[in-house]
Design a protein around this motif. Structure first.
Motif, PDB file in Angstrom:
ATOM      1  N   LEU A  25       0.644  -0.861   0.182  1.00  0.00           N
ATOM      2  CA  LEU A  25      -0.275  -0.218  -0.163  1.00  0.00           C
ATOM      3  C   LEU A  25       0.878   1.667  -0.096  1.00  0.00           C
ATOM      4  O   LEU A  25       0.565   2.436  -0.592  1.00  0.00           O
ATOM      5  N   GLY A  26       1.731   1.415   0.544  1.00  0.00           N
ATOM      6  CA  GLY A  26       2.392   2.517   0.532  1.00  0.00           C
ATOM      7  C   GLY A  26       3.775   2.647  -0.631  1.00  0.00           C
ATOM      8  O   GLY A  26       3.796   4.172  -0.425  1.00  0.00           O
ATOM      9  N   ALA A  27       4.205   1.926  -0.911  1.00  0.00           N
ATOM     10  CA  ALA A  27       4.871   1.533  -2.573  1.00  0.00           C
ATOM     11  C   ALA A  27       4.642   1.749  -3.320  1.00  0.00           C
ATOM     12  O   ALA A  27       3.928   2.575  -4.158  1.00  0.00           O
ATOM     13  N   VAL A 151       7.606   6.152  -2.520  1.00  0.00           N
ATOM     14  CA  VAL A 151       7.717   5.346  -1.928  1.00  0.00           C
ATOM     15  C   VAL A 151       7.422   5.335  -0.154  1.00  0.00           C
ATOM     16  O   VAL A 151       6.808   5.927  -0.578  1.00  0.00           O
ATOM     17  N   GLY A 152       7.183   4.696   0.593  1.00  0.00           N
ATOM     18  CA  GLY A 152       6.445   5.491   2.199  1.00  0.00           C
ATOM     19  C   GLY A 152       7.024   6.452   2.418  1.00  0.00           C
ATOM     20  O   GLY A 152       8.395   6.354   2.519  1.00  0.00           O
ATOM     21  N   LEU A 159      15.004  11.616   1.074  1.00  0.00           N
ATOM     22  CA  LEU A 159      14.929  12.183   0.222  1.00  0.00           C
ATOM     23  C   LEU A 159      15.104  13.045  -0.205  1.00  0.00           C
ATOM     24  O   LEU A 159      15.839  13.867  -0.510  1.00  0.00           O
ATOM     25  N   GLU A 160      15.339  13.756   1.534  1.00  0.00           N
ATOM     26  CA  GLU A 160      15.574  15.175   1.391  1.00  0.00           C
ATOM     27  C   GLU A 160      17.263  15.572   1.695  1.00  0.00           C
ATOM     28  O   GLU A 160      18.052  15.904   1.433  1.00  0.00           O
ATOM     29  N   VAL A 161      17.849  14.185   1.774  1.00  0.00           N
ATOM     30  CA  VAL A 161      19.386  14.470   1.620  1.00  0.00           C
ATOM     31  C   VAL A 161      19.868  14.143   0.463  1.00  0.00           C
ATOM     32  O   VAL A 161      20.315  14.547   0.287  1.00  0.00           O
ATOM     33  N   ARG A 182       9.359  12.888  -3.277  1.00  0.00           N
ATOM     34  CA  ARG A 182       7.876  11.901  -2.808  1.00  0.00           C
ATOM     35  C   ARG A 182       7.161  11.408  -3.762  1.00  0.00           C
ATOM     36  O   ARG A 182       6.279  12.216  -3.860  1.00  0.00           O
ATOM     37  N   PHE A 183       6.583  10.497  -4.432  1.00  0.00           N
ATOM     38  CA  PHE A 183       5.602  10.494  -4.833  1.00  0.00           C
ATOM     39  C   PHE A 183       4.275   9.521  -3.899  1.00  0.00           C
ATOM     40  O   PHE A 183       4.640   8.040  -3.424  1.00  0.00           O
ATOM     41  N   ALA A 184       3.599  10.168  -3.306  1.00  0.00           N
ATOM     42  CA  ALA A 184       2.746   9.428  -2.246  1.00  0.00           C
ATOM     43  C   ALA A 184       1.888   8.507  -2.311  1.00  0.00           C
ATOM     44  O   ALA A 184       0.752   9.108  -3.500  1.00  0.00           O
TER      45      ALA A 184
END
Ligand code: TRP
Length: 331
Positions: A25-27, A151-152, A159-161, A182-184
């Motif tokens: 579900l998350g990814a 990704v979750g 991702l910030e890194v 991030r694609f949520a």
């Protein structure tokens, strides 16, 4: 010209065990959505190099990796729309990560929540590989100049890194890395069955695997903690809230609302709730399981999928590393 005008997508999953419904579900749902979108060129990998950042069993690494590939394909990743490959087969991932590590400070890495969690879990294993985890992940993404990363939500700090590294590389060396986002998906954060934290394959009892049968799902749900079933307010965190979130994801919002009413009046009968929820989860997993069984007998096909995926990935990865070496003054 390598980069056509399509934007790129990259995602990956560690090869630590079977995929669970949290990953799905998350990814994976997001991964499927993006592979269907013609605007994107899509790359999905099995992050087997990331697997060695925590203690692992070398004798079963290949087997676990194969399981992730089968789970990927069974869950709906489509090799005619996405390049599916194995991270360790493209040596540029490790190579670029070393170049990128020159723009990252140790202090920044020490403060990441994932690093702190892992050293709590494995106090003897505060290795350089673990500290470098986010840099390798940034390398995975930047190698393909990916814009979108399905990704979750727990991966947001990583991702910030990756964005920071992209900015610094562009600043210092004039590269053209996009800052990945991030694609949520709706089910971004899937709670643990134990009532605390997220569903995680490294926490026993917290997850339901994509391959679990109805009995296993029933048993796992039976162990999920609950309360007396009624009260003056429906809990919005903890075990009951987690169960209700799963109800909403697998049986719809209406069903969740129904239970919330029950909680405030007659009380929820958890045996019934768990039985219905287990059935709904199983119904969602059944087609995936059927497809997986079919794929298990098609080893050559699965092998050809990752070979073709690696071929496509390698072209782009090689190009990016060449460019980075050039800009950093090696060439
Ligand atoms: N860290 C990710 C996870 O645990 C797995 C991963 C490795 C990844 N490399 C990646 C995800 C690159 C997205 C992009 O889920």
């Amino acid at each position: 010209m390598l980069k056509n005008n399509k934007k790129r997508v990259l995602s990956g999953m560690r090869a630590t065990g079977r995929l669970h419904i949290g990953n799905y579900l998350g990814a994976i749902k997001g991964m499927i959505e993006l592979q269907e979108n013609k605007q994107y060129e899509v790359f999905y990998m099995i992050a087997d190099v990331h697997t060695i950042t925590t203690p692992y069993d070398k004798d079963s690494l290949v087997q676990k990796r194969e399981n992730v590939i089968l789970d990927y394909l069974a869950a709906g990743l489509n090799p005619s729309k996405a390049s599916i490959f194995i991270q360790s087969e493209i040596s540029e991932h490790v190579e670029l990560s070393y170049y990128l590590s020159s723009v990252v400070t140790v202090a920044r890495m020490l403060h990441l929540p994932t690093y702190k969690d892992k050293i709590k879990q494995y106090p003897e294993n505060a290795t350089m590989a673990l500290l470098n985890y986010p840099v390798l992940m940034a390398s995975d993404i930047l190698l393909y100049k990916a814009d979108q990363v399905p990704v979750g939500i727990d991966q947001e700090p990583h991702l910030e890194v990756a964005r920071e590294i992209a900015r610094k590389m562009n600043d210092y060396y004039g590269t053209d890395f996009p800052e990945p986002t991030r694609f949520a998906t709706k089910g971004g954060y899937i709670p643990s069955l134990l009532g605390e934290g997220k569903m995680s394959k490294t926490v026993e009892g917290s997850y339901i695997n994509l391959t679990d049968n109805l009995d296993t799902i029933l048993n796992k749900l039976a162990k999920a903690p609950t309360d007396s079933g009624k009260g003056f307010g429906v809990p919005n965190s903890g075990p009951v809230a987690n169960l209700l979130q799963l109800v909403s994801l697998f049986e719809g919002d209406e069903k969740k609302k129904y239970y919330e009413q029950e909680y405030l009046s007659l009380g929820i009968k958890y045996t019934e709730l768990k039985h219905d929820l287990a059935t709904a989860i199983y119904l969602a997993l059944e087609p995936i399981q059927d497809k997986r069984k079919d794929l298990e007998s098609k080893k050559n096909y699965v092998q050809s999928v990752v070979e073709e995926g690696a071929r496509k990935a390698r072209i782009i990865a090689g190009h990016t590393v060449f460019e980075v070496k050039e800009k950093m003054g090696f060439i």
